[in-house]
Design a protein around this motif. Sequence first.
Motif, PDB file in Angstrom:
ATOM      1  N   THR A   1       9.451   0.440  14.207  1.00 42.49           N
ATOM      2  CA  THR A   1      10.844   0.143  14.534  1.00 42.49           C
ATOM      3  C   THR A   1      10.990  -1.299  15.000  1.00 42.49           C
ATOM      4  O   THR A   1      10.160  -1.808  15.762  1.00 42.49           O
ATOM      5  CB  THR A   1      11.356   1.075  15.649  1.00 42.49           C
TER       6      THR A   1
ATOM      7  N   LYS B   1      18.179  -0.559  18.524  1.00 43.34           N
ATOM      8  CA  LYS B   1      17.419  -0.488  17.279  1.00 43.34           C
ATOM      9  C   LYS B   1      18.101  -1.276  16.172  1.00 43.34           C
ATOM     10  O   LYS B   1      19.319  -1.173  15.985  1.00 43.34           O
ATOM     11  CB  LYS B   1      17.226   0.965  16.850  1.00 43.34           C
ATOM     12  N   ILE B   2      17.301  -2.045  15.461  1.00 42.09           N
ATOM     13  CA  ILE B   2      17.786  -2.792  14.292  1.00 42.09           C
ATOM     14  C   ILE B   2      17.547  -1.992  13.025  1.00 42.09           C
ATOM     15  O   ILE B   2      18.456  -1.788  12.216  1.00 42.09           O
ATOM     16  CB  ILE B   2      17.091  -4.163  14.198  1.00 42.09           C
ATOM     17  N   MET B   3      16.329  -1.506  12.862  1.00 41.95           N
ATOM     18  CA  MET B   3      15.977  -0.757  11.659  1.00 41.95           C
ATOM     19  C   MET B   3      14.696   0.029  11.889  1.00 41.95           C
ATOM     20  O   MET B   3      13.891  -0.298  12.766  1.00 41.95           O
ATOM     21  CB  MET B   3      15.795  -1.676  10.447  1.00 41.95           C
ATOM     22  N   THR B   4      14.528   1.086  11.075  1.00 50.56           N
ATOM     23  CA  THR B   4      13.288   1.852  11.044  1.00 50.56           C
ATOM     24  C   THR B   4      12.513   1.449   9.797  1.00 50.56           C
ATOM     25  O   THR B   4      13.079   1.386   8.694  1.00 50.56           O
ATOM     26  CB  THR B   4      13.573   3.361  11.020  1.00 50.56           C
TER      27      THR B   4
ATOM     28  N   LEU C   1      11.554  -5.827   6.779  1.00 49.00           N
ATOM     29  CA  LEU C   1      12.610  -6.561   7.476  1.00 49.00           C
ATOM     30  C   LEU C   1      13.287  -7.561   6.555  1.00 49.00           C
ATOM     31  O   LEU C   1      14.520  -7.712   6.580  1.00 49.00           O
ATOM     32  CB  LEU C   1      12.018  -7.280   8.688  1.00 49.00           C
TER      33      LEU C   1
ATOM     34  N   PHE D   1      15.635  -5.759   4.461  1.00 50.11           N
ATOM     35  CA  PHE D   1      16.809  -5.372   5.259  1.00 50.11           C
ATOM     36  C   PHE D   1      17.768  -6.542   5.418  1.00 50.11           C
ATOM     37  O   PHE D   1      18.995  -6.373   5.388  1.00 50.11           O
ATOM     38  CB  PHE D   1      16.339  -4.873   6.633  1.00 50.11           C
TER      39      PHE D   1
ATOM     40  N   THR E   1      20.587  -6.854   2.869  1.00 48.02           N
ATOM     41  CA  THR E   1      21.673  -5.877   2.816  1.00 48.02           C
ATOM     42  C   THR E   1      22.889  -6.422   3.562  1.00 48.02           C
ATOM     43  O   THR E   1      22.793  -7.424   4.291  1.00 48.02           O
ATOM     44  CB  THR E   1      21.228  -4.550   3.438  1.00 48.02           C
TER      45      THR E   1
ATOM     46  N   GLU F   1      24.532  -5.095   6.134  1.00 51.32           N
ATOM     47  CA  GLU F   1      24.304  -4.991   7.573  1.00 51.32           C
ATOM     48  C   GLU F   1      23.243  -5.978   8.033  1.00 51.32           C
ATOM     49  O   GLU F   1      23.379  -6.641   9.074  1.00 51.32           O
ATOM     50  CB  GLU F   1      23.875  -3.563   7.926  1.00 51.32           C
ATOM     51  N   GLY F   2      22.187  -6.091   7.258  1.00 54.73           N
ATOM     52  CA  GLY F   2      21.088  -6.975   7.633  1.00 54.73           C
ATOM     53  C   GLY F   2      21.464  -8.441   7.586  1.00 54.73           C
ATOM     54  O   GLY F   2      20.906  -9.259   8.332  1.00 54.73           O
TER      55      GLY F   2
END
Length: 284
Positions: free
Chosen positions: A240, A249-252, A263, A266, A269, A271-272
């Motif tokens: 994570t 949390k940013i991402m799993t 990452l 991500f 994207t 959102e990223g």
Amino acid sequence: MALKAKKAETTYVEPAPEVYEAVEQIVAPIKKINPVKKDDWVIKDRLYELTSGKKPLVFTLPTVHSDSKSLLWFDKEKGYQRELRYATNQQSCFVDEQEGQCTYGRIILRNGILRVPKEQVALQKLLSIYHPFTLDGIIAEYKPEVMAENEVDWIELELEALNLAKVLSADEAEAILRVEFGSKVSSYSTSELKRDLLIFAKKQPSLFLELARDENTHLRNVGVKATEEGIITLSPDQRTFTYGQTGRKIMTIPFDEHPYSALSAFFKTDEGMEVYKAIEKRLK
């Protein structure tokens, strides 16, 4: 009184028409002669060498097929494997083309090389085309023109890499070098980054160009720098990413995927992208 002889009557009989017997003419079929395939083999002296660069005093090649040393060549046109054998008194290196008693010969490379004169065509073809050691890349024919061509390609690749390395920014240089040298590049000065980048581009131009053209290289570097500066945090189990201050949390990270590769994906994207912009501002 003399009697006149009666003139004999003659009857005209029309001759029967001549009957001609039909005779069938047998014409032999015209054979299609396949054009002779021109042999492009060049008659010349040839030099063979070990590709490893080593130069043992004696290096012997197998010359006869056996259980321990296979000497076979698959003929695509015939559809089967053909046995090879080096015989000094034969014009072919294929067993099925050899006739009479064979005089076996030895193939020995001394100091890593073997010179074969132009008169020994069968041996040259065995070494240049068919021998398993050739197909496996253990030995090769020395071809200066091919070597020159390869050297030109390598020099041009070096020039392309060095020209690109020369115009990259310090951040881009750090991103590329981080892949090769890890986190220690964070302590490098701008001059050190430029120097090591040019050295890297000269020694491994292909890898350098691949990294320089990969957009994920820069994104991964941003992620690593943000982690080093505490802007984001990677959990101990590397599952994570969270914000460093808030712990949100940013991402799993998906299973079996590298954290910084995940990452960088991500960051691309919707959102990223917002997260990436926020991190980049804080890094400046």
